[in-house]
Write an enzyme that holds these catalytic residues in place. Structure first.
Site, short mmCIF file in Angstrom:
data_model
loop_
_atom_site.label_atom_id
_atom_site.label_comp_id
_atom_site.label_asym_id
_atom_site.label_seq_id
_atom_site.Cartn_x
_atom_site.Cartn_y
_atom_site.Cartn_z
N ARG A 34 0.82 -1.22 0.00
CA ARG A 34 0.00 0.00 0.00
C ARG A 34 0.85 1.26 0.00
NH1 ARG A 34 -5.06 -1.82 3.82
NH2 ARG A 34 -6.35 -2.46 2.07
N LYS A 181 -19.46 -15.03 3.63
CA LYS A 181 -20.89 -14.82 3.87
C LYS A 181 -21.64 -14.29 2.65
CE LYS A 181 -22.80 -12.92 7.50
NZ LYS A 181 -23.79 -13.96 7.81
N GLY A 329 -9.67 -8.01 0.52
CA GLY A 329 -8.47 -8.14 1.34
C GLY A 329 -7.90 -9.55 1.33
N GLY A 352 -13.41 -3.14 1.01
CA GLY A 352 -14.81 -2.73 1.13
C GLY A 352 -15.21 -1.70 0.08
#
Ligand code: ADP
Ligand code: MG
Length: 370
Positions: A34, A181, A329, A352
């Site tokens: 990053r 999920k 991620g 996200g």
């Protein structure tokens, strides 16, 4: 969205929101991907005459209080080495990194007073923190309204790449979705079912679909609310589910394992990876795709006995002739672990934020750069 092409930075102090939310191990930066990802923007600002760069980032979740374990000091040191010039933490150098902005209680509340304090330190604002663009925080959304602003090169590329494949993908467009999920990714699944030609499901994500089809899932991860969400998407002919599985007794590296040629999981067993037949079928679809977008591991890849499915998909994506994008991620961590991240066209730095952009939601940090 304004870009660096629209911003005059010569002789200006520029506040740059970066995403230096990196893993720290014993006070040292682990993976510096990053930090490297921000370098093009920082080099360009310096080359175009910016007199001072004031960098702002968050690290972890200190929840508005000081936590020395989440200090950005190790990041300042690594950035200095990568940039080839001195970078101080809250010091007087030409390139200065402010301390973890989430130490400030006003950051997450988008406090106008904090935004004003940040704005007072600079003449222009550049947002290069794609990973934080889905949050309306003081250092993303708030401060953008107070200064001449633009997207940095990283944020610009992230948004353009993801919007591009959603708007006008080279076909066939194959989306691969895995992870834990269904309800977390229901919006992403819906959007892919709209715009893609095939949606390949793996990971724990598969079990609610399989149960909704009437299969037994044994002890696999499978929440009732996810089964209901999955049921609503089942009728779609684009959806493809695993044909075989790797089972384990428990989510552990040393558990007893067995291969299952089929998808009816017996009691006392959990599905922890897709099987070799599924991996081969998914690999063929990926190889034939004009565009591949992958989010979510095919199994519990962190545990060696259950890594093969994710590795096979990662290798197929790396070898695919089409345009390839990987986000999330854990999916990116899998790519890095298998040494394949250099062989993907676009590895998204925003977990996200990428998912919300794919869902079609407006990102407040991006909207504020109009
Ligand atoms: P990403 O971060 O790429 O969006 P997610 O966070 O949705 O991915 O999911 C990643 C997690 O899902 C990983 O930690 C992985 O171990 C877990 N996972 C994948 N498949 C299974 C499975 N069959 N059973 C339990 N956990 C799984
Ligand atoms: Mg994840």
């Amino acid at each position: 969205m304004k870009t660096l092409d629209d911003l005059d930075v010569d002789g200006k102090r520029v506040l740059v929101r970066v995403d230096f939310n990196v893993p720290l191990q014993d006070g040292v930066v682990g993976d510096d991907t990053r930090i490297r990802a921000a370098l093009p923007t920082l080099h360009e600002l310096r080359a175009r005459g910016a007199s001072r760069l004031v960098l702002v980032s968050h690290l972890g979740r200190p929840k508005g209080a000081r936590d020395p374990r989440l200090s950005l000091a190790p990041v300042a040191e690594r950035l200095g080495a990568l940039l080839g010039e001195e970078v101080s933490l809250e010091g007087e150098t030409d390139v200065v990194l402010l301390e973890n902005i989430r130490f400030e209680p006003g950051e997450a509340r988008n406090d106008p007073e904090l935004a004003r304090r940040l704005a007072a330190r600079a003449d222009a604002y550049v947002d290069d923190a794609f990973g934080a663009a889905h949050r309306a925080h003081a250092s993303t959304e708030g401060v953008a309204h107070l200064l001449p602003h633009a997207a940095g090169r990283l944020l610009e590329r992230e948004v353009r790449t993801l919007e591009g494949i959603l708007r006008d993908p080279a076909r066939p467009f194959v989306a691969v979705v895995g992870g834990a999920k269904v309800t977390d990714k229901i919006g992403v699944l819906r959007r892919f079912l709209e715009v893609a030609d095939a949606v390949l499901i793996g990971g724990a994500m598969a079990f609610p679909f399989l149960r909704a089809q009437g299969h037994a899932v044994g002890d696999s991860l499978c929440a009732d609310e996810d089964v209901e969400a999955a049921r609503g998407l089942l009728g779609d002919g684009k959806l493809r589910l695993p044909a075989d599985l790797v089972l384990g007794r428990a989510l552990a590296a040393d558990t007893e394992t067995r291969a299952l040629d089929g998808v009816d999981v017996p009691g006392g067993w959990m599905g922890l990876d897709v099987g070799p037949r599924t991996a081969a079928l998914y690999g063929e679809a990926i190889a034939a795709a004009g565009t591949v977008c992958w989010n979510g591991p095919m199994g519990a890849f962190e545990l060696t006995p259950f890594a093969a499915g994710t590795r096979a998909v990662a290798e197929a994506v790396a070898a695919a002739p089409g345009a390839t994008v990987v986000g999330g991620g854990d999916s990116v961590a899998a790519l890095v672990r298998f040494g394949l991240s250099d062989r993907v066209d676009h590895v998204s730095t925003g977990g996200g934020a990428a998912l919300e952009l794919i869902e079609g939601r407006a990102l407040p940090g991006v909207e504020a750069l109009a």
